[in-house]
Design a protein around this motif. Structure first.
Motif, mmCIF file in Angstrom:
data_model
loop_
_atom_site.group_PDB
_atom_site.id
_atom_site.type_symbol
_atom_site.label_atom_id
_atom_site.label_comp_id
_atom_site.label_asym_id
_atom_site.label_seq_id
_atom_site.Cartn_x
_atom_site.Cartn_y
_atom_site.Cartn_z
ATOM 1 N N ALA A 75 0.832 -1.206 0.000
ATOM 2 C CA ALA A 75 0.000 0.000 0.000
ATOM 3 C C ALA A 75 0.865 1.253 0.000
ATOM 4 C CB ALA A 75 -0.933 -0.006 1.199
ATOM 5 N N GLY A 76 2.009 1.183 0.666
ATOM 6 C CA GLY A 76 2.933 2.309 0.638
ATOM 7 C C GLY A 76 3.525 2.499 -0.740
ATOM 8 N N GLU A 77 3.920 1.399 -1.386
ATOM 9 C CA GLU A 77 4.553 1.489 -2.699
ATOM 10 C C GLU A 77 3.572 1.895 -3.787
ATOM 11 O OE1 GLU A 77 6.241 -2.346 -3.352
ATOM 12 O OE2 GLU A 77 7.792 -2.129 -1.797
ATOM 13 N N GLU A 78 2.348 1.363 -3.726
ATOM 14 C CA GLU A 78 1.391 1.562 -4.814
ATOM 15 C C GLU A 78 0.448 2.739 -4.597
ATOM 16 O OE1 GLU A 78 -0.662 -2.102 -5.451
ATOM 17 O OE2 GLU A 78 1.167 -3.207 -5.988
ATOM 18 N N ALA A 79 0.292 3.169 -3.337
ATOM 19 C CA ALA A 79 -0.671 4.240 -3.059
ATOM 20 C C ALA A 79 -0.106 5.354 -2.192
ATOM 21 C CB ALA A 79 -1.921 3.661 -2.399
ATOM 22 N N GLY A 80 1.134 5.217 -1.729
ATOM 23 C CA GLY A 80 1.719 6.254 -0.886
ATOM 24 C C GLY A 80 1.107 6.321 0.497
ATOM 25 N N ILE A 81 0.551 5.213 0.987
ATOM 26 C CA ILE A 81 -0.090 5.178 2.302
ATOM 27 C C ILE A 81 0.956 4.834 3.364
ATOM 28 C CG2 ILE A 81 -1.828 4.058 3.730
ATOM 29 C CD1 ILE A 81 -3.015 5.767 1.516
ATOM 30 N N ALA A 82 1.121 5.706 4.354
ATOM 31 C CA ALA A 82 2.115 5.487 5.411
ATOM 32 C C ALA A 82 1.573 4.534 6.461
ATOM 33 C CB ALA A 82 2.487 6.813 6.061
ATOM 34 N N ARG A 83 2.443 3.684 6.989
ATOM 35 C CA ARG A 83 2.041 2.690 7.992
ATOM 36 C C ARG A 83 1.416 3.346 9.219
ATOM 37 N NH1 ARG A 83 0.026 0.059 11.069
ATOM 38 N NH2 ARG A 83 0.497 -2.027 11.885
ATOM 39 N N THR A 116 -3.547 10.003 -1.743
ATOM 40 C CA THR A 116 -2.822 8.883 -2.320
ATOM 41 C C THR A 116 -1.860 9.349 -3.407
ATOM 42 O OG1 THR A 116 -4.600 8.490 -3.922
ATOM 43 C CG2 THR A 116 -4.690 7.268 -1.850
ATOM 44 N N VAL A 117 -0.842 8.544 -3.636
ATOM 45 C CA VAL A 117 0.151 8.810 -4.678
ATOM 46 C C VAL A 117 0.322 7.519 -5.478
ATOM 47 C CG1 VAL A 117 2.493 9.545 -5.208
ATOM 48 C CG2 VAL A 117 1.345 10.447 -3.168
ATOM 49 N N PRO A 118 -0.280 7.412 -6.675
ATOM 50 C CA PRO A 118 -0.186 6.167 -7.430
ATOM 51 C C PRO A 118 1.188 5.982 -8.066
ATOM 52 C CG PRO A 118 -1.381 7.818 -8.690
ATOM 53 C CD PRO A 118 -1.120 8.420 -7.342
ATOM 54 N N ASN A 119 1.588 4.709 -8.213
ATOM 55 C CA ASN A 119 2.798 4.427 -8.975
ATOM 56 C C ASN A 119 2.394 3.874 -10.340
ATOM 57 O OD1 ASN A 119 2.044 1.773 -8.534
ATOM 58 N ND2 ASN A 119 3.918 1.177 -7.469
ATOM 59 N N GLY A 120 3.321 3.284 -11.057
ATOM 60 C CA GLY A 120 3.052 2.836 -12.414
ATOM 61 C C GLY A 120 2.109 1.657 -12.519
ATOM 62 N N GLU A 121 1.752 1.036 -11.385
ATOM 63 C CA GLU A 121 0.848 -0.103 -11.416
ATOM 64 C C GLU A 121 -0.618 0.319 -11.394
ATOM 65 O OE1 GLU A 121 1.888 -3.366 -8.821
ATOM 66 O OE2 GLU A 121 3.922 -2.592 -8.621
ATOM 67 N N SER A 122 -0.874 1.621 -11.276
ATOM 68 C CA SER A 122 -2.249 2.113 -11.169
ATOM 69 C C SER A 122 -2.510 3.173 -12.231
ATOM 70 C CB SER A 122 -2.495 2.737 -9.787
ATOM 71 O OG SER A 122 -2.069 1.897 -8.751
ATOM 72 N N THR A 123 -3.730 3.164 -12.758
ATOM 73 C CA THR A 123 -4.165 4.299 -13.554
ATOM 74 C C THR A 123 -4.947 5.287 -12.693
ATOM 75 O OG1 THR A 123 -6.194 3.154 -14.216
ATOM 76 C CG2 THR A 123 -4.288 2.906 -15.652
ATOM 77 N N GLU A 124 -5.448 4.789 -11.557
ATOM 78 C CA GLU A 124 -6.197 5.655 -10.641
ATOM 79 C C GLU A 124 -6.318 4.964 -9.297
ATOM 80 O OE1 GLU A 124 -10.680 7.672 -10.189
ATOM 81 O OE2 GLU A 124 -10.199 6.408 -11.925
ATOM 82 N N LEU A 125 -6.348 5.758 -8.242
ATOM 83 C CA LEU A 125 -6.694 5.296 -6.906
ATOM 84 C C LEU A 125 -7.910 6.097 -6.468
ATOM 85 C CD1 LEU A 125 -3.087 5.261 -5.481
ATOM 86 C CD2 LEU A 125 -4.506 3.231 -5.755
#
Length: 234
Positions: A75-83, A116-125
């Motif tokens: 979730a941190g890598e793909e959405a920028g969600i902090a633990r 959220t901050v999406p990475n290359g695995e997402s087109t949208e969160l």
């Protein structure tokens, strides 16, 4: 950076699943504008497996990780969600294969709909109201597991031992699935707790409060007093 869990596992029918040690995803809930539950969903990039569908942030579990650790990391890598911005409530193994591969859904809450901050695995969160999830084109595996993961509105009756009023949050209902606290009744004596439960069950509670009732307590005496009503701890 690639972990040692990255790789495909193939089933006897030729199907493939990502994650040499299994996989995990994070089902993150937060209250929407009305206080009802919303969940964070990922619109998968077109190049990915089942690209174009909606599912949970997640991925392969590395050999040194627990499912919870992997789900929170992903979730941190793909959405920028902090633990430290979420609270884990429960986990469920929601998919298994004859190869030994399994998928674990980790259920967590956030106080608000986090940025959220999406990475290359997402087109949208997107934060999606629970009642709207099934209107989206879902990843097939997520679509099958969603009915057991979605929450029902819960009226929380607080036992006399509970001094903290819970915010909207997930409650683990065991085999009954999950609840989301939308109303709270505080009680000061065991007798008041019993009356609050009875008021719900005999129809004297207001229409808006006719929801699944859960007694929040860590006191065994209160648990015995409320009988068949589900009791849970904060």
């Amino acid at each position: 950076m690639r972990g040692d869990g990255d790789g495909w596992v193939f089933g006897s029918d030729g199907s493939r699943r990502w994650g040499r040690h299994g996989a995990a995803g994070l089902l993150l809930r937060a209250p929407g504008p009305t206080g009802r539950a919303t969940v964070l969903l990922q619109h998968r990039a077109g190049w990915s497996h089942h690209g174009g569908t909606w599912a949970l942030p997640g991925g392969a579990i590395d050999s040194h990780e627990s499912p919870e650790g992997a789900a929170v990391r992903e979730a941190g890598e793909e959405a920028g969600i902090a633990r430290d911005s979420l609270t884990v409530r429960a986990e469920r193994v929601t998919w298994t294969e004859d190869s030994g591969w399994s998928y674990t859904t980790v259920i967590a809450d956030a106080d608000t709909q986090l940025a959220t901050v999406p990475n290359g695995e997402s087109t949208e969160l997107r934060w999606v109201a629970e009642e709207d999830v099934e209107s989206l084109p879902l990843h097939p595996s997520f679509a099958r597991s969603w009915p057991a993961l979605r929450s029902v509105p819960v009226r929380a009756v607080l036992g006399p031992d509970v001094v903290t009023t819970p915010e909207p949050r997930t409650v683990d209902l065991g085999e009954r699935g999950f609840g989301w606290i939308v109303a709270v009744v505080a009680t000061e004596r065991v007798e008041d707790t019993i009356d609050a439960v009875r008021g719900e069950n005999d129809g004297t509670a207001g229409t808006a409060d006719r929801r699944t009732t859960v007694v929040i307590t860590a006191d065994d005496a209160v648990r015995r007093a409320v009988g068949s009503v589900l009791a849970a701890e904060l």
